[in-house]
Design a protein around this motif. Structure first.
Motif, PDB file in Angstrom:
ATOM      1  N   SER A  31      21.520  36.840  59.408  1.00 18.70           N
ATOM      2  CA  SER A  31      21.189  37.927  60.326  1.00 18.70           C
ATOM      3  C   SER A  31      19.711  37.919  60.671  1.00 18.70           C
ATOM      4  O   SER A  31      18.901  37.246  60.025  1.00 18.70           O
ATOM      5  CB  SER A  31      21.533  39.246  59.642  1.00 18.70           C
ATOM      6  OG  SER A  31      20.831  39.330  58.424  1.00 18.70           O
ATOM      7  N   SER A  32      19.381  38.723  61.684  1.00 14.78           N
ATOM      8  CA  SER A  32      17.968  38.860  62.042  1.00 14.78           C
ATOM      9  C   SER A  32      17.521  40.308  62.120  1.00 14.78           C
ATOM     10  O   SER A  32      16.422  40.577  62.621  1.00 14.78           O
ATOM     11  CB  SER A  32      17.678  38.171  63.378  1.00 14.78           C
ATOM     12  OG  SER A  32      18.831  37.892  64.091  1.00 14.78           O
ATOM     13  N   GLU A  44      22.434  43.537  62.409  1.00 12.70           N
ATOM     14  CA  GLU A  44      23.213  42.309  62.223  1.00 12.70           C
ATOM     15  C   GLU A  44      23.677  42.151  60.779  1.00 12.70           C
ATOM     16  O   GLU A  44      24.814  41.745  60.536  1.00 12.70           O
ATOM     17  CB  GLU A  44      22.388  41.084  62.636  1.00 12.70           C
ATOM     18  CG  GLU A  44      22.365  40.862  64.139  1.00 12.70           C
ATOM     19  CD  GLU A  44      21.764  39.519  64.544  1.00 12.70           C
ATOM     20  OE1 GLU A  44      21.710  39.261  65.764  1.00 12.70           O
ATOM     21  OE2 GLU A  44      21.327  38.732  63.663  1.00 12.70           O
ATOM     22  N   VAL A  45      22.823  42.452  59.817  1.00 12.75           N
ATOM     23  CA  VAL A  45      23.250  42.242  58.424  1.00 12.75           C
ATOM     24  C   VAL A  45      24.417  43.180  58.091  1.00 12.75           C
ATOM     25  O   VAL A  45      25.363  42.813  57.395  1.00 12.75           O
ATOM     26  CB  VAL A  45      22.072  42.391  57.431  1.00 12.75           C
ATOM     27  CG1 VAL A  45      21.646  43.826  57.209  1.00 12.75           C
ATOM     28  CG2 VAL A  45      22.408  41.748  56.088  1.00 12.75           C
ATOM     29  N   GLU A  57      18.379  49.943  53.174  1.00 10.66           N
ATOM     30  CA  GLU A  57      19.701  49.766  53.791  1.00 10.66           C
ATOM     31  C   GLU A  57      19.997  48.282  54.014  1.00 10.66           C
ATOM     32  O   GLU A  57      21.136  47.829  53.823  1.00 10.66           O
ATOM     33  CB  GLU A  57      19.759  50.553  55.105  1.00 10.66           C
ATOM     34  CG  GLU A  57      21.188  50.857  55.518  1.00 10.66           C
ATOM     35  CD  GLU A  57      21.277  51.635  56.824  1.00 10.66           C
ATOM     36  OE1 GLU A  57      20.282  52.285  57.229  1.00 10.66           O
ATOM     37  OE2 GLU A  57      22.346  51.575  57.444  1.00 10.66           O
ATOM     38  N   VAL A  58      18.989  47.524  54.410  1.00 12.00           N
ATOM     39  CA  VAL A  58      19.189  46.072  54.573  1.00 12.00           C
ATOM     40  C   VAL A  58      19.689  45.492  53.252  1.00 12.00           C
ATOM     41  O   VAL A  58      20.701  44.782  53.199  1.00 12.00           O
ATOM     42  CB  VAL A  58      17.861  45.382  54.995  1.00 12.00           C
ATOM     43  CG1 VAL A  58      17.967  43.869  54.865  1.00 12.00           C
ATOM     44  CG2 VAL A  58      17.481  45.775  56.422  1.00 12.00           C
ATOM     45  N   ILE A  59      18.998  45.820  52.180  1.00  9.68           N
ATOM     46  CA  ILE A  59      19.351  45.264  50.861  1.00  9.68           C
ATOM     47  C   ILE A  59      20.765  45.690  50.452  1.00  9.68           C
ATOM     48  O   ILE A  59      21.519  44.908  49.864  1.00  9.68           O
ATOM     49  CB  ILE A  59      18.289  45.680  49.821  1.00  9.68           C
ATOM     50  CG1 ILE A  59      16.991  44.901  50.107  1.00  9.68           C
ATOM     51  CG2 ILE A  59      18.773  45.439  48.396  1.00  9.68           C
ATOM     52  CD1 ILE A  59      15.785  45.396  49.350  1.00  9.68           C
ATOM     53  N   SER A  60      21.152  46.918  50.829  1.00 16.99           N
ATOM     54  CA  SER A  60      22.480  47.402  50.436  1.00 16.99           C
ATOM     55  C   SER A  60      23.599  46.607  51.104  1.00 16.99           C
ATOM     56  O   SER A  60      24.731  46.635  50.651  1.00 16.99           O
ATOM     57  CB  SER A  60      22.623  48.893  50.767  1.00 16.99           C
ATOM     58  OG  SER A  60      22.845  49.065  52.164  1.00 16.99           O
ATOM     59  N   HIS A  61      23.286  45.887  52.184  1.00 18.35           N
ATOM     60  CA  HIS A  61      24.324  45.126  52.887  1.00 18.35           C
ATOM     61  C   HIS A  61      24.245  43.622  52.599  1.00 18.35           C
ATOM     62  O   HIS A  61      25.034  42.860  53.164  1.00 18.35           O
ATOM     63  CB  HIS A  61      24.196  45.331  54.403  1.00 18.35           C
ATOM     64  CG  HIS A  61      24.544  46.717  54.850  1.00 18.35           C
ATOM     65  ND1 HIS A  61      25.821  47.223  54.764  1.00 18.35           N
ATOM     66  CD2 HIS A  61      23.787  47.701  55.364  1.00 18.35           C
ATOM     67  CE1 HIS A  61      25.832  48.465  55.221  1.00 18.35           C
ATOM     68  NE2 HIS A  61      24.613  48.779  55.580  1.00 18.35           N
TER      69      HIS A  61
END
Ligand SMILES: Cc1ncc(COP(=O)(O)O)c(C=O)c1O
Length: 365
Positions: free
Chosen positions: A57-58, A62-63, A88-92
């Motif tokens: 993802s970017s 996207e992630v 939130e990025v890390i959670s996905h």
């Protein structure tokens, strides 16, 4: 009959690429992650999932899409994360790849519980387009100083190196990978995984798949790393058309045909890189400049040869409309957004999504 304009994703075309990807995974041991920046049309993710290992993802959007709609392994990368989105990025994600040492340090505590990597920039590329060249002078895309990177090796277990761009030449790929091994060899020895990014056109006809896979395997064994690939265009090439209808014809020194779509709104990448669209077979005595219906003077798909004169109501199928098209479409001029349809393996066409006035209205406020 579906009303044009619409993107038509042909599963048989996708399958030809997916089978090559699966073959390379099998023979080389490399994992393949779909690059969502290129293609994120999730209605076919169920179909693609068995042939690939996950997504990369970017951005936060996207992630999240990758994790929720594709599943399997999910890599997070962004040129820069904001403080408000990093959790939130890390959670996905299963792994997060930072673009710079400063981003790695900024989010060191908050990312302590996830596998971390860093983007390296080898300062060599295969691209003739400086717009798309990650190794262009003063590039912000990745770290290049071996000593500086060595200083943060206690925080990362792998690297992402994306320096190929539409590279269909295996010898060039091989040579550049050799240069990367020279430059970053000491770092690679300390890594557990390396993503070689996208931009390698290994699903193209006549690409030496066995040599490619063997090169990846040798790289993996030499450095003791799990290799990843991030194919975008290679996954979806030659799988999709943009189906349009001729709305008007004119003669202005050349024969012109105006269709019910727009290169600016629906195939923007071609315009940015000043490339012509393609039609097939592009043969016959009747030459037309096929134009989009937005007000942009240069909204032109290209000049093509047709077997018969074009008339209002005729169909024009623009080829190779999957990569960097639907992810970039926009509402310029309020032009009708192409629907999305899928051609199943038995030839049946399933309409998947239509866009209405409400979608246009709600994209603004
Ligand atoms: C980091 C990264 N990975 C993968 C890709 C996908 O590249 P392509 O669609 O050319 O395979 C890109 C494209 O820009 C990229 O920047």
């Amino acid at each position: 009959m579906i009303q044009t304009p619409y993107y038509l994703i042909d599963k048989a075309g996708l399958l030809r690429n997916l089978e090559k990807i699966a073959y390379v995974r099998e023979r080389s041991g490399a994992k393949a992650l779909l690059a969502l920046k290129c293609f994120a049309t999730w209605c076919v993710f169920d179909f693609m999932r068995d042939y690939m290992d996950g997504t990369t993802s970017s951005s936060l959007n996207e992630v999240r899409l990758g994790q929720e709609r594709f599943g399997k392994e999910t890599h997070a990368y962004s040129v820069a994360y904001a403080d408000y989105e990093i959790d939130e990025v890390i959670s996905h994600a299963d792994k997060i790849i930072f673009n710079s040492i400063s981003q790695l340090e900024r989010f060191a505590d908050r990312s302590a519980g996830i596998v971390r990597g860093l983007r390296l920039n080898p300062q060599i590329s295969s691209s003739g387009f400086d717009l798309a060249d990650p190794a262009r002078p003063f590039s912000r895309l990745g770290e290049w100083d071996v000593e500086k990177v060595a200083g943060v090796m206690d925080r990362v277990s792998g690297f992402m190196i994306h320096n190929n761009c539409e590279n269909a030449d295996f010898a060039l790929f091989d040579r550049m990978l050799g240069d990367i091994e020279q430059k970053f060899g000491a770092l690679l020895q300390r890594a557990e995984w390396v993503s070689l990014g996208g931009g390698i056109h290994f699903t193209g006809e006549d690409y030496p798949l066995d040599r490619f896979a063997d090169r990846l395997k040798a790289f993996s064994q030499t450095h003791g790393v799990q290799v990843y690939l991030e194919p975008g265009e290679a996954t979806v090439t030659h799988s999709t058309t943009l189906e349009t209808t001729v709305l008007d014809t004119l003669f202005n020194g050349k024969n012109l045909a105006v269709v019910d779509a727009s290169i600016e709104a629906h195939m923007l990448d071609l315009l940015i890189y000043r490339e012509s669209a393609r039609v097939r077979p592009n043969e016959g005595p009747h030459r037309y400049m096929v134009c989009g219906k937005s007000c942009l003077a240069g909204d032109i798909f290209g000049e093509f040869d047709f077997p018969e004169a074009l008339n209002i109501g005729d169909r024009v199928s623009i080829q190779d409309a999957a990569g960097y098209t639907m992810v970039k479409k926009n509402w310029f001029n309020g032009v009708k957004m192409p629907a999305i349809a899928v051609k199943e393996l038995d030839g049946a066409i399933t309409p998947v999504r239509e866009f209405t006035y409400l979608d246009y209205e709600q994209s603004l406020s």
